[in-house]
Design an enzyme around this catalytic site. Structure first.
Site, PDB file in Angstrom:
ATOM      1  N   ASP A  71       0.838  -1.190   0.000  1.00  0.00           N
ATOM      2  CA  ASP A  71       0.000   0.000   0.000  1.00  0.00           C
ATOM      3  C   ASP A  71       0.880   1.249   0.000  1.00  0.00           C
ATOM      4  OD1 ASP A  71      -3.036   0.823   0.579  1.00  0.00           O
ATOM      5  OD2 ASP A  71      -1.721   2.174   1.713  1.00  0.00           O
ATOM      6  N   ILE A  72       0.533   2.209  -0.854  1.00  0.00           N
ATOM      7  CA  ILE A  72       1.304   3.461  -0.888  1.00  0.00           C
ATOM      8  C   ILE A  72       0.914   4.293   0.337  1.00  0.00           C
ATOM      9  CG2 ILE A  72       1.803   5.560  -2.199  1.00  0.00           C
ATOM     10  CD1 ILE A  72       1.042   4.017  -4.742  1.00  0.00           C
ATOM     11  N   GLU A  93      -4.860   2.315  -4.147  1.00  0.00           N
ATOM     12  CA  GLU A  93      -3.392   2.379  -4.149  1.00  0.00           C
ATOM     13  C   GLU A  93      -2.784   1.089  -3.597  1.00  0.00           C
ATOM     14  OE1 GLU A  93      -5.482   4.064  -2.265  1.00  0.00           O
ATOM     15  OE2 GLU A  93      -4.705   4.422  -0.250  1.00  0.00           O
TER      16      GLU A  93
END
Ligand SMILES: [Mg+2]
Length: 292
Positions: A173-174, A216
């Site tokens: 996950d960003i 994301e």
């Protein structure tokens, strides 16, 4: 320059090639084969033909046999084939169509009709290519999509069980992606997603399946990789993203690592463990790798 669709013309008579080439050269990129053998070879070379115009009577390998071989080869089976031939008999046409050709044109050819038929088949081919790509890939990042990942997971898990090889999954996950979108706008957010996806692809093995899971979040499947190696690999990915600086913005990722446990036959629990690990990575301050 617009990329023109590619047509491969296979005929042993130069004049026939010339006639077809003259009526197609303005709208298509043309490749030429002067026999069956050469046709089979060129059909497997990039740029792959979007359509093949195939003569039946050729001295080395006849068109029927060429068609049969192209249809039996996974890499060429989806290329539409049109027979172009002096054979007028209905039986010849029927035979050609049963071999998987999409159409049958008899010589002497009428340029306008040939152009129209070819245009129809090329349009269908391009549409079906697009549909196939949409079914497999995420449009923005070019990574596989969630649907494909779930699909392939059954194969991966079956293989892992059969060969008794460990299988791990990275849930990525960003960090603070919402903040990036709010601060720099969605186009910047999209660019960052693409850059992160590219970096993940560049630092992965060919057999690793990387998919955009949603928003994301991205998922990487690591074949024949135990938890220790998966942690190392994940940390390398994390490090690469930290150095990336897309649009000169400092971006980091958090990664949760999950291993397929003994007795499990589907992805669900492994996914849950990776997800929980990711949650812990976030909770511990982000930009880190945590295992289940
Ligand atoms: Mg011929």
């Amino acid at each position: 320059m617009v990329d023109l669709p590619t047509i491969l013309i296979a005929d042993d008579i130069a004049l026939n090639i010339q006639i077809l080439a003259n009526c197609l050269k303005d709208d298509y990129r043309l490749k030429i084969a002067t026999g069956g053998k050469q046709c089979l070879k060129i059909a497997q070379e990039e740029p792959y033909p979007d359509l093949i115009l195939l003569d039946i009577e050729m001295p080395d390998i006849d068109g029927y046999e060429v068609c049969r071989r192209l249809k039996n080869n996974l890499s060429t089976t989806d290329i539409p084939i049109i027979f172009v031939t002096a054979k007028q008999e209905l039986e010849a046409e029927e035979h050609g169509l049963t071999l998987g050709a999409v159409d049958y044109i008899t010589k002497p050819i009428h340029p306008a009709i040939v152009r129209a038929r070819i245009h129809t088949h090329i349009t269908l081919k391009i549409q079906s290519d697009k549909l196939r790509a949409m079914a497999l890939y995420d449009q923005l990042t070019g990574l596989y999509n969630r649907h494909y990942l779930l699909d392939i997971s059954q194969n991966k898990i079956a293989r892992s069980i059969r060969y008794q090889q460990p299988l791990t999954l990275l849930m990525i996950d960003i960090d603070h992606f919402k903040r990036v979108n709010d601060e720099f706008g969605h186009p910047a957010g999209d660019t960052i997603l693409k850059e992160v996806a590219k970096s993940l692809q560049l630092s992965s093995r060919k057999e690793d399946v990387i998919a955009r899971w949603g928003g994301e979040e991205m998922v990487v499947f690591l074949d024949n990789c135990d938890l220790g190696n998966a942690m190392k690999k994940a940390d390398q990915l994390r490090h690469n993203i930290e150095q990336l600086m897309p649009l000169e913005i400092k971006i980091t990722i958090s990664i949760g690592v999950g291993l397929l446990d003994e007795g499990e036959t589907d992805i669900s629990k492994m996914l849950k463990r990776a997800d929980l690990a990711l949650y812990n990575a976030k909770d511990n301050g982000r930009n880190q790798v945590v295992s289940q």
